[in-house]
Design a protein around this motif. Structure first.
Motif, PDB file in Angstrom:
ATOM      1  N   LEU A 103       0.823  -1.214   0.000  1.00 42.85           N
ATOM      2  CA  LEU A 103       0.000   0.000   0.000  1.00 42.85           C
ATOM      3  C   LEU A 103       0.855   1.261   0.000  1.00 42.85           C
ATOM      4  CD1 LEU A 103      -2.718  -1.134   2.557  1.00 42.85           C
ATOM      5  CD2 LEU A 103      -3.000  -0.893   0.082  1.00 42.85           C
ATOM      6  N   LEU A 104       2.042   1.180   0.567  1.00 42.21           N
ATOM      7  CA  LEU A 104       2.928   2.350   0.634  1.00 42.21           C
ATOM      8  C   LEU A 104       3.995   2.340  -0.449  1.00 42.21           C
ATOM      9  CD1 LEU A 104       3.504   2.690   4.500  1.00 42.21           C
ATOM     10  CD2 LEU A 104       1.896   3.955   3.052  1.00 42.21           C
ATOM     11  N   SER A 105       3.944   1.380  -1.353  1.00 36.94           N
ATOM     12  CA  SER A 105       4.988   1.249  -2.369  1.00 36.94           C
ATOM     13  C   SER A 105       4.894   2.353  -3.414  1.00 36.94           C
ATOM     14  CB  SER A 105       4.886  -0.115  -3.063  1.00 36.94           C
ATOM     15  OG  SER A 105       3.700  -0.198  -3.834  1.00 36.94           O
ATOM     16  N   GLU A 106       6.009   2.595  -4.073  1.00 41.71           N
ATOM     17  CA  GLU A 106       6.044   3.610  -5.124  1.00 41.71           C
ATOM     18  C   GLU A 106       5.129   3.220  -6.280  1.00 41.71           C
ATOM     19  OE1 GLU A 106       6.881   7.256  -6.512  1.00 41.71           O
ATOM     20  OE2 GLU A 106       7.613   6.420  -4.617  1.00 41.71           O
ATOM     21  N   LEU A 107       5.088   1.925  -6.614  1.00 39.56           N
ATOM     22  CA  LEU A 107       4.243   1.462  -7.711  1.00 39.56           C
ATOM     23  C   LEU A 107       2.779   1.781  -7.453  1.00 39.56           C
ATOM     24  CD1 LEU A 107       4.006  -0.108 -10.398  1.00 39.56           C
ATOM     25  CD2 LEU A 107       3.802  -2.199  -9.033  1.00 39.56           C
ATOM     26  N   GLU A 108       2.339   1.677  -6.196  1.00 39.97           N
ATOM     27  CA  GLU A 108       0.927   1.892  -5.858  1.00 39.97           C
ATOM     28  C   GLU A 108       0.637   3.307  -5.348  1.00 39.97           C
ATOM     29  OE1 GLU A 108      -1.426   0.001  -6.581  1.00 39.97           O
ATOM     30  OE2 GLU A 108      -0.412  -1.882  -7.031  1.00 39.97           O
ATOM     31  N   ARG A 109       1.615   4.204  -5.458  1.00 43.55           N
ATOM     32  CA  ARG A 109       1.438   5.540  -4.889  1.00 43.55           C
ATOM     33  C   ARG A 109       0.194   6.250  -5.424  1.00 43.55           C
ATOM     34  NH1 ARG A 109       5.148   8.795  -2.447  1.00 43.55           N
ATOM     35  NH2 ARG A 109       5.671   6.778  -1.531  1.00 43.55           N
ATOM     36  N   TYR A 110      -0.080   6.072  -6.719  1.00 38.72           N
ATOM     37  CA  TYR A 110      -1.210   6.778  -7.326  1.00 38.72           C
ATOM     38  C   TYR A 110      -2.388   5.865  -7.638  1.00 38.72           C
ATOM     39  CZ  TYR A 110       1.710  10.854  -7.428  1.00 38.72           C
ATOM     40  OH  TYR A 110       2.484  11.915  -7.025  1.00 38.72           O
ATOM     41  N   ASP A 111      -2.411   4.718  -6.994  1.00 41.86           N
ATOM     42  CA  ASP A 111      -3.580   3.836  -7.108  1.00 41.86           C
ATOM     43  C   ASP A 111      -4.023   3.425  -5.705  1.00 41.86           C
ATOM     44  OD1 ASP A 111      -5.627   2.239  -7.964  1.00 41.86           O
ATOM     45  OD2 ASP A 111      -4.369   0.693  -8.849  1.00 41.86           O
ATOM     46  N   LEU A 112      -3.474   2.362  -5.159  1.00 45.25           N
ATOM     47  CA  LEU A 112      -3.886   1.945  -3.831  1.00 45.25           C
ATOM     48  C   LEU A 112      -3.536   2.975  -2.762  1.00 45.25           C
ATOM     49  CD1 LEU A 112      -2.962  -1.858  -3.909  1.00 45.25           C
ATOM     50  CD2 LEU A 112      -5.253  -0.846  -3.957  1.00 45.25           C
ATOM     51  N   GLY A 113      -2.402   3.637  -2.909  1.00 44.94           N
ATOM     52  CA  GLY A 113      -2.033   4.670  -1.948  1.00 44.94           C
ATOM     53  C   GLY A 113      -3.044   5.796  -1.925  1.00 44.94           C
ATOM     54  N   GLU A 130      -0.891   8.976   6.781  1.00 49.91           N
ATOM     55  CA  GLU A 130       0.142   9.840   7.329  1.00 49.91           C
ATOM     56  C   GLU A 130       1.466   9.686   6.593  1.00 49.91           C
ATOM     57  OE1 GLU A 130       0.395   9.003  11.462  1.00 49.91           O
ATOM     58  OE2 GLU A 130      -1.672   9.631  11.903  1.00 49.91           O
ATOM     59  N   HIS A 131       1.624   8.570   5.869  1.00 50.97           N
ATOM     60  CA  HIS A 131       2.861   8.317   5.129  1.00 50.97           C
ATOM     61  C   HIS A 131       2.696   8.562   3.630  1.00 50.97           C
ATOM     62  CE1 HIS A 131       4.400   6.452   8.790  1.00 50.97           C
ATOM     63  NE2 HIS A 131       3.260   5.773   8.864  1.00 50.97           N
ATOM     64  N   LEU A 132       1.563   9.084   3.228  1.00 50.51           N
ATOM     65  CA  LEU A 132       1.269   9.298   1.815  1.00 50.51           C
ATOM     66  C   LEU A 132       1.110  10.783   1.524  1.00 50.51           C
ATOM     67  CD1 LEU A 132      -1.277   6.371   1.528  1.00 50.51           C
ATOM     68  CD2 LEU A 132       0.914   6.498   0.316  1.00 50.51           C
ATOM     69  N   PRO A 133       1.319  11.182   0.255  1.00 49.21           N
ATOM     70  CA  PRO A 133       1.201  12.602  -0.083  1.00 49.21           C
ATOM     71  C   PRO A 133      -0.249  13.042  -0.206  1.00 49.21           C
ATOM     72  CG  PRO A 133       1.634  11.340  -2.061  1.00 49.21           C
ATOM     73  CD  PRO A 133       1.690  10.363  -0.906  1.00 49.21           C
ATOM     74  N   ARG A 134      -0.455  14.325  -0.402  1.00 49.26           N
ATOM     75  CA  ARG A 134      -1.765  14.814  -0.793  1.00 49.26           C
ATOM     76  C   ARG A 134      -1.865  14.675  -2.308  1.00 49.26           C
ATOM     77  NH1 ARG A 134      -3.701  20.283   1.742  1.00 49.26           N
ATOM     78  NH2 ARG A 134      -5.694  19.249   1.346  1.00 49.26           N
ATOM     79  N   TYR A 135      -3.080  14.546  -2.800  1.00 48.61           N
ATOM     80  CA  TYR A 135      -3.274  14.228  -4.214  1.00 48.61           C
ATOM     81  C   TYR A 135      -4.112  15.285  -4.916  1.00 48.61           C
ATOM     82  CZ  TYR A 135      -1.582   9.573  -2.956  1.00 48.61           C
ATOM     83  OH  TYR A 135      -0.815   8.524  -2.510  1.00 48.61           O
ATOM     84  N   ARG A 136      -3.751  15.517  -6.156  1.00 51.52           N
ATOM     85  CA  ARG A 136      -4.521  16.395  -7.031  1.00 51.52           C
ATOM     86  C   ARG A 136      -5.131  15.566  -8.156  1.00 51.52           C
ATOM     87  NH1 ARG A 136      -3.423  21.860  -6.285  1.00 51.52           N
ATOM     88  NH2 ARG A 136      -1.542  22.350  -5.067  1.00 51.52           N
ATOM     89  N   PRO A 137      -6.198  16.052  -8.794  1.00 53.18           N
ATOM     90  CA  PRO A 137      -6.849  15.301  -9.885  1.00 53.18           C
ATOM     91  C   PRO A 137      -6.089  15.433 -11.202  1.00 53.18           C
ATOM     92  CG  PRO A 137      -8.011  17.346  -9.495  1.00 53.18           C
ATOM     93  CD  PRO A 137      -6.953  17.269  -8.426  1.00 53.18           C
ATOM     94  N   THR A 138      -4.927  14.793 -11.284  1.00 53.09           N
ATOM     95  CA  THR A 138      -4.036  14.913 -12.425  1.00 53.09           C
ATOM     96  C   THR A 138      -4.210  13.767 -13.419  1.00 53.09           C
ATOM     97  OG1 THR A 138      -2.314  13.653 -11.307  1.00 53.09           O
ATOM     98  CG2 THR A 138      -2.325  16.062 -10.969  1.00 53.09           C
ATOM     99  N   SER A 139      -3.558  13.913 -14.576  1.00 47.46           N
ATOM    100  CA  SER A 139      -3.566  12.846 -15.568  1.00 47.46           C
ATOM    101  C   SER A 139      -2.836  11.611 -15.041  1.00 47.46           C
ATOM    102  CB  SER A 139      -2.914  13.332 -16.862  1.00 47.46           C
ATOM    103  OG  SER A 139      -2.962  12.342 -17.870  1.00 47.46           O
ATOM    104  N   LEU A 140      -1.783  11.807 -14.254  1.00 46.35           N
ATOM    105  CA  LEU A 140      -1.083  10.679 -13.642  1.00 46.35           C
ATOM    106  C   LEU A 140      -2.019   9.887 -12.749  1.00 46.35           C
ATOM    107  CD1 LEU A 140       1.414   9.041 -12.816  1.00 46.35           C
ATOM    108  CD2 LEU A 140       1.917  10.831 -11.120  1.00 46.35           C
ATOM    109  N   LEU A 141      -2.800  10.560 -11.938  1.00 42.20           N
ATOM    110  CA  LEU A 141      -3.755   9.875 -11.072  1.00 42.20           C
ATOM    111  C   LEU A 141      -4.805   9.147 -11.900  1.00 42.20           C
ATOM    112  CD1 LEU A 141      -4.674   9.308  -8.175  1.00 42.20           C
ATOM    113  CD2 LEU A 141      -6.055  11.394  -8.290  1.00 42.20           C
TER     114      LEU A 141
END
Length: 272
Positions: A103-113, A130-141
């Motif tokens: 869940l905290l992996s880089e691969l899952e940062r913009y999916d499961l994270g 608490e260990h994850l960033p804040r997210y914006r509605p981007t194309s990456l997401l």
């Protein structure tokens, strides 16, 4: 909401009718998983306060200290069945299991994270958000959450064939086949509406989990598909055992949406 995507849901929003099943879930998760459990979360309509008695399911995510074992999965399946049988207010329970590191992996940062940080409501344990960033509605997401629709279409075709083949029987077998078709329509409808919404999410600049609202927002950018998405949003909450609906998904809307998604956002990073 524009800017960062704010976390949705709260235990304070759980409707009175669903508080007993949530309390039972909390107790049983702690009892059955013990020291293997890092944290537990609710997601979906129950923590958003929009659940419908007898119609909504109870959606749960468990983060374990290590990768789930077969024993963990068996415990989760048994708990799902017991909650479904013991509480008529829910139409089934679903428990997802993941290891904390995944869940905290880089691969899952913009999916499961992102899912944990924005769509999950903490129930037990230390919050991984608490260990994850804040997210914006981007194309990456958008790409990492729903850039895999093309992979789902062959699976839906196969499952529809299997359910339809079973439906040629009679009696209890036919009822079971109808239930399988309804479940498939429900899941596929949700996936299609969410994919359609995240296709336009960066242009819209915000997030909503309401399927009807997602369909309306999508329709602003693709008016020729607007009415089709509205109907699918309705089917997500009121599924039918209709093979023709699934054929439309896999042979019409699905291929178009998958191709458009690849053009706009690209494909989701492959998972091992």
């Amino acid at each position: 909401m524009h800017g960062y995507i704010e976390r949705e849901g709260s235990l304070d929003l759980v409707q009175p009718e669903f508080r007993a099943v949530v309390a039972a879930l909390r107790d049983q998760v702690a009892h059955r998983f013990g020291g293997r459990l890092h944290s537990a979360y609710l997601y979906g309509s129950v923590p958003r306060g929009t659940a419908r008695v007898g119609r909504s399911d109870l959606d749960v995510l468990l983060a374990l200290h290590d990768d789930p074992t077969e024993a963990d999965r068996a415990k989760a399946q048994n708990l799902e069945a017991e909650l479904d049988a013991g509480f008529e207010v829910i139409d089934g329970a679903g428990i997802l299991l993941f290891g904390r590191d995944v869940l905290l992996s880089e691969l899952e940062r913009y999916d499961l994270g992102w899912f944990v940080a924005c769509l999950c409501t903490p129930l037990l344990g230390d919050d991984l958000a608490e260990h994850l960033p804040r997210y914006r509605p981007t194309s990456l997401l958008a790409r990492e959450t729903n850039g895999d629709l093309g992979d789902a279409l062959p699976r839906w075709r196969r499952q529809a064939e299997e359910a339809t083949g079973t439906a040629e029987a009679t009696g209890a077998a036919e009822a079971t086949a109808d239930a399988a078709l309804r479940s498939l329509v429900r899941g596929a409808s949700r996936k299609l509406v969410r994919t359609a919404f995240t296709l336009v999410m960066p242009r819209y600049g915000g997030w909503t989990s309401d399927l009807a609202e997602q369909a309306e927002i999508f329709g602003r950018y693709y008016p020729e598909r607007a009415e089709q998405l509205r109907k699918i949003a309705v089917l997500a909450g009121n599924p039918v055992a209709d093979r023709n609906v699934l054929d439309m998904y896999t042979e019409n809307l699905g291929p178009w949406l998958a191709a458009e998604y690849l053009t706009v956002h690209g494909a989701k990073a492959p998972r091992p």
